[in-house]
Design a protein around this motif. Structure first.
Motif, PDB file in Angstrom:
ATOM      1  N   PHE A  66       2.572   0.750 -15.346  1.00 25.93           N
ATOM      2  CA  PHE A  66       1.499   0.186 -14.539  1.00 25.93           C
ATOM      3  C   PHE A  66       1.999  -0.041 -13.114  1.00 25.93           C
ATOM      4  O   PHE A  66       3.071  -0.625 -12.905  1.00 25.93           O
ATOM      5  N   ASN A  67       1.216   0.428 -12.163  1.00 25.32           N
ATOM      6  CA  ASN A  67       1.516   0.188 -10.753  1.00 25.32           C
ATOM      7  C   ASN A  67       0.790  -1.096 -10.347  1.00 25.32           C
ATOM      8  O   ASN A  67      -0.431  -1.115 -10.203  1.00 25.32           O
ATOM      9  N   LEU A  68       1.547  -2.173 -10.135  1.00 20.12           N
ATOM     10  CA  LEU A  68       0.960  -3.474  -9.823  1.00 20.12           C
ATOM     11  C   LEU A  68       0.964  -3.759  -8.319  1.00 20.12           C
ATOM     12  O   LEU A  68       1.029  -4.920  -7.901  1.00 20.12           O
ATOM     13  N   SER A  69       0.870  -2.721  -7.519  1.00 18.09           N
ATOM     14  CA  SER A  69       0.859  -2.880  -6.071  1.00 18.09           C
ATOM     15  C   SER A  69      -0.400  -3.600  -5.598  1.00 18.09           C
ATOM     16  O   SER A  69      -1.470  -3.500  -6.203  1.00 18.09           O
ATOM     17  N   TYR A  70      -0.218  -4.345  -4.501  1.00 15.01           N
ATOM     18  CA  TYR A  70      -1.325  -4.967  -3.782  1.00 15.01           C
ATOM     19  C   TYR A  70      -1.333  -4.422  -2.357  1.00 15.01           C
ATOM     20  O   TYR A  70      -0.278  -4.185  -1.770  1.00 15.01           O
ATOM     21  N   ASP A  71      -2.518  -4.305  -1.786  1.00 17.98           N
ATOM     22  CA  ASP A  71      -2.615  -3.964  -0.373  1.00 17.98           C
ATOM     23  C   ASP A  71      -2.088  -5.144   0.443  1.00 17.98           C
ATOM     24  O   ASP A  71      -2.548  -6.273   0.303  1.00 17.98           O
ATOM     25  N   GLY A  72      -1.075  -4.907   1.300  1.00 18.13           N
ATOM     26  CA  GLY A  72      -0.512  -5.958   2.131  1.00 18.13           C
ATOM     27  C   GLY A  72       0.467  -6.867   1.403  1.00 18.13           C
ATOM     28  O   GLY A  72       0.792  -7.951   1.896  1.00 18.13           O
ATOM     29  N   ASP A  73       0.971  -6.437   0.266  1.00 20.14           N
ATOM     30  CA  ASP A  73       1.882  -7.273  -0.512  1.00 20.14           C
ATOM     31  C   ASP A  73       3.186  -7.544   0.235  1.00 20.14           C
ATOM     32  O   ASP A  73       3.667  -6.708   1.007  1.00 20.14           O
ATOM     33  N   THR A  74       3.748  -8.721   0.014  1.00 17.39           N
ATOM     34  CA  THR A  74       5.066  -9.105   0.523  1.00 17.39           C
ATOM     35  C   THR A  74       5.786  -9.858  -0.587  1.00 17.39           C
ATOM     36  O   THR A  74       5.138 -10.319  -1.548  1.00 17.39           O
ATOM     37  N   PRO A  75       7.106 -10.026  -0.493  1.00 17.35           N
ATOM     38  CA  PRO A  75       7.819 -10.830  -1.501  1.00 17.35           C
ATOM     39  C   PRO A  75       7.236 -12.234  -1.640  1.00 17.35           C
ATOM     40  O   PRO A  75       7.187 -12.780  -2.751  1.00 17.35           O
ATOM     41  N   SER A  76       6.796 -12.828  -0.527  1.00 18.99           N
ATOM     42  CA  SER A  76       6.228 -14.177  -0.590  1.00 18.99           C
ATOM     43  C   SER A  76       4.897 -14.214  -1.331  1.00 18.99           C
ATOM     44  O   SER A  76       4.528 -15.238  -1.913  1.00 18.99           O
ATOM     45  N   GLU A  77       4.174 -13.093  -1.323  1.00 22.97           N
ATOM     46  CA  GLU A  77       2.956 -12.982  -2.118  1.00 22.97           C
ATOM     47  C   GLU A  77       3.305 -12.668  -3.571  1.00 22.97           C
ATOM     48  O   GLU A  77       2.760 -13.268  -4.502  1.00 22.97           O
ATOM     49  N   SER A 132       0.812  -1.220   0.000  1.00 24.98           N
ATOM     50  CA  SER A 132       0.000   0.000   0.000  1.00 24.98           C
ATOM     51  C   SER A 132       0.846   1.271   0.000  1.00 24.98           C
ATOM     52  O   SER A 132       0.404   2.317  -0.483  1.00 24.98           O
ATOM     53  N   HIS A 133       2.076   1.209   0.528  1.00 29.12           N
ATOM     54  CA  HIS A 133       2.959   2.384   0.518  1.00 29.12           C
ATOM     55  C   HIS A 133       3.285   2.808  -0.914  1.00 29.12           C
ATOM     56  O   HIS A 133       3.516   3.979  -1.191  1.00 29.12           O
ATOM     57  N   VAL A 134       3.308   1.830  -1.803  1.00 25.59           N
ATOM     58  CA  VAL A 134       3.578   2.074  -3.222  1.00 25.59           C
ATOM     59  C   VAL A 134       2.268   2.282  -3.982  1.00 25.59           C
ATOM     60  O   VAL A 134       2.204   3.052  -4.940  1.00 25.59           O
ATOM     61  N   GLY A 135       1.216   1.615  -3.517  1.00 29.34           N
ATOM     62  CA  GLY A 135      -0.085   1.764  -4.161  1.00 29.34           C
ATOM     63  C   GLY A 135      -0.605   3.182  -4.122  1.00 29.34           C
ATOM     64  O   GLY A 135      -1.398   3.585  -4.977  1.00 29.34           O
ATOM     65  N   GLN A 136      -0.144   3.978  -3.157  1.00 24.77           N
ATOM     66  CA  GLN A 136      -0.601   5.359  -3.010  1.00 24.77           C
ATOM     67  C   GLN A 136      -0.063   6.289  -4.098  1.00 24.77           C
ATOM     68  O   GLN A 136      -0.458   7.444  -4.186  1.00 24.77           O
ATOM     69  N   LEU A 137       0.843   5.797  -4.912  1.00 24.51           N
ATOM     70  CA  LEU A 137       1.346   6.589  -6.037  1.00 24.51           C
ATOM     71  C   LEU A 137       0.222   6.853  -7.040  1.00 24.51           C
ATOM     72  O   LEU A 137      -0.677   6.031  -7.219  1.00 24.51           O
ATOM     73  N   ASN A 138       0.303   7.982  -7.723  1.00 19.32           N
ATOM     74  CA  ASN A 138      -0.649   8.305  -8.787  1.00 19.32           C
ATOM     75  C   ASN A 138      -0.098   7.766 -10.106  1.00 19.32           C
ATOM     76  O   ASN A 138       0.712   8.410 -10.770  1.00 19.32           O
ATOM     77  N   SER A 139      -0.510   6.570 -10.469  1.00 18.58           N
ATOM     78  CA  SER A 139       0.031   5.911 -11.653  1.00 18.58           C
ATOM     79  C   SER A 139      -0.381   6.607 -12.944  1.00 18.58           C
ATOM     80  O   SER A 139       0.342   6.558 -13.949  1.00 18.58           O
ATOM     81  N   THR A 140      -1.549   7.252 -12.938  1.00 16.74           N
ATOM     82  CA  THR A 140      -1.976   7.997 -14.125  1.00 16.74           C
ATOM     83  C   THR A 140      -1.022   9.149 -14.401  1.00 16.74           C
ATOM     84  O   THR A 140      -0.579   9.363 -15.540  1.00 16.74           O
ATOM     85  N   LEU A 141      -0.674   9.889 -13.354  1.00 19.28           N
ATOM     86  CA  LEU A 141       0.283  10.988 -13.496  1.00 19.28           C
ATOM     87  C   LEU A 141       1.646  10.467 -13.954  1.00 19.28           C
ATOM     88  O   LEU A 141       2.263  11.046 -14.855  1.00 19.28           O
TER      89      LEU A 141
END
Length: 282
Positions: free
Chosen positions: A47-58, A23-32
């Motif tokens: 494309f911002n492929l962030s997931y909420d709660g993502d980890t390397p294992s995910e 989510s720290h990365v998901g907050q980026l404005n990918s459109t901008l």
């Protein structure tokens, strides 16, 4: 949503850039970010492929799908939580005990209390922590949900009250003597290895934290985190951009470890634009 994105047909000549993270990365404005990059290099799509709660294992579970799309560049945002084994079970429904605790903590000192309003507000906040809240998506951020509570910029008084303990388990600092077969770090290195073996460039950045968050992190934890990054950098010959202190006092924060998704917070996204452009032009 994953199946729809990974089955997408991109036009010949289009060069893909993917951003990974939680989510720290998901907050980026990918459109901008996409617009800024395409203004200088029209063949690139971001494309911002962030997931909420993502980890390397995910993340490693979808890495083969990522590789099949043949991106030119992957930029991976990480912070302390990415290399810790966070084992707290997610609550499927709001925890009544926590709701009552929040009620007492936030409202006992209020001169006027509206019980109905307070109860509804705490329920809304609790659902927003999970994935039950109404989602808001961007075309270039296919997997991430934007929640109202992370769009608001908080004032300094509100930020001062926030604690990191329950998020990062900072009473148990990251282990210095961590081996490459440790779950999160091992998977992180494997992700990088797989991408590099397929001629996909990878760069890493550490995600921003507010000053009030940095002050709460023990020195031992900070030192351990730097050692882990140094190992990753040397093992993979990879570039790491440190943004952890970049915006410590800017008025752009939703909470002490999330920059708000807000038009006033575009400085964060613009910094990622600079990193990507530096990589493209090298």
């Amino acid at each position: 949503r994953e199946q729809q994105f990974f089955s997408k047909d991109f036009r010949d000549g289009e060069k893909l850039i993917f951003i990974f993270g939680s989510s720290h990365v998901g907050q980026l404005n990918s459109t901008l970010i996409n617009e800024k990059i395409s203004q200088e290099f029209s063949e690139f799509l971001v494309f911002n492929l962030s997931y909420d709660g993502d980890t390397p294992s995910e993340r490693i579970q979808s890495i083969d799908e990522i590789i099949r799309l043949n991106p030119k560049l992957v930029i991976y945002g990480v912070s302390y939580r990415d290399f810790q084994d966070i084992t707290i079970e997610k609550q499927p429904l709001p925890d009544p005990k926590q709701l009552f605790s929040d009620f007492l903590t936030n409202n006992l000192n209020d001169k006027k209390i509206n019980p109905k309003l307070i109860t509804l507000e705490n329920i809304r906040k609790s659902f927003s922590i999970g994935k039950v809240s109404v989602k808001s998506e961007l075309n270039h951020t296919p997997f991430y949900n934007y929640f109202p509570n992370l769009m608001k910029i908080s004032d300094d008084d509100e930020l001062k009250k926030q604690k990191l303990d329950d998020i990062y388990h900072l009473q148990n600092p990251i282990n210095v003597n961590v081996n490459t077969d440790e779950k999160q770090i091992g998977n992180f290195n494997l992700i990088i290895k797989k991408l590099q073996e397929n001629n996909i460039d990878v760069i890493i950045f550490t995600t921003p934290l507010h000053q009030h968050a940095i002050e709460q992190i023990p020195l031992e934890t900070k030192a351990n985190f730097l050692k882990i990054l140094d190992k990753i950098k040397n093992a993979n010959e990879i570039k790491i951009y440190d943004l952890s202190h970049k915006f410590v006092n800017n008025e752009i924060w939703s909470n002490i470890d999330h920059i708000a998704f807000n038009h006033k917070s575009k400085i964060y996204s613009e910094e990622i634009v600079k990193i990507i452009l530096d990589e493209i032009k090298k």
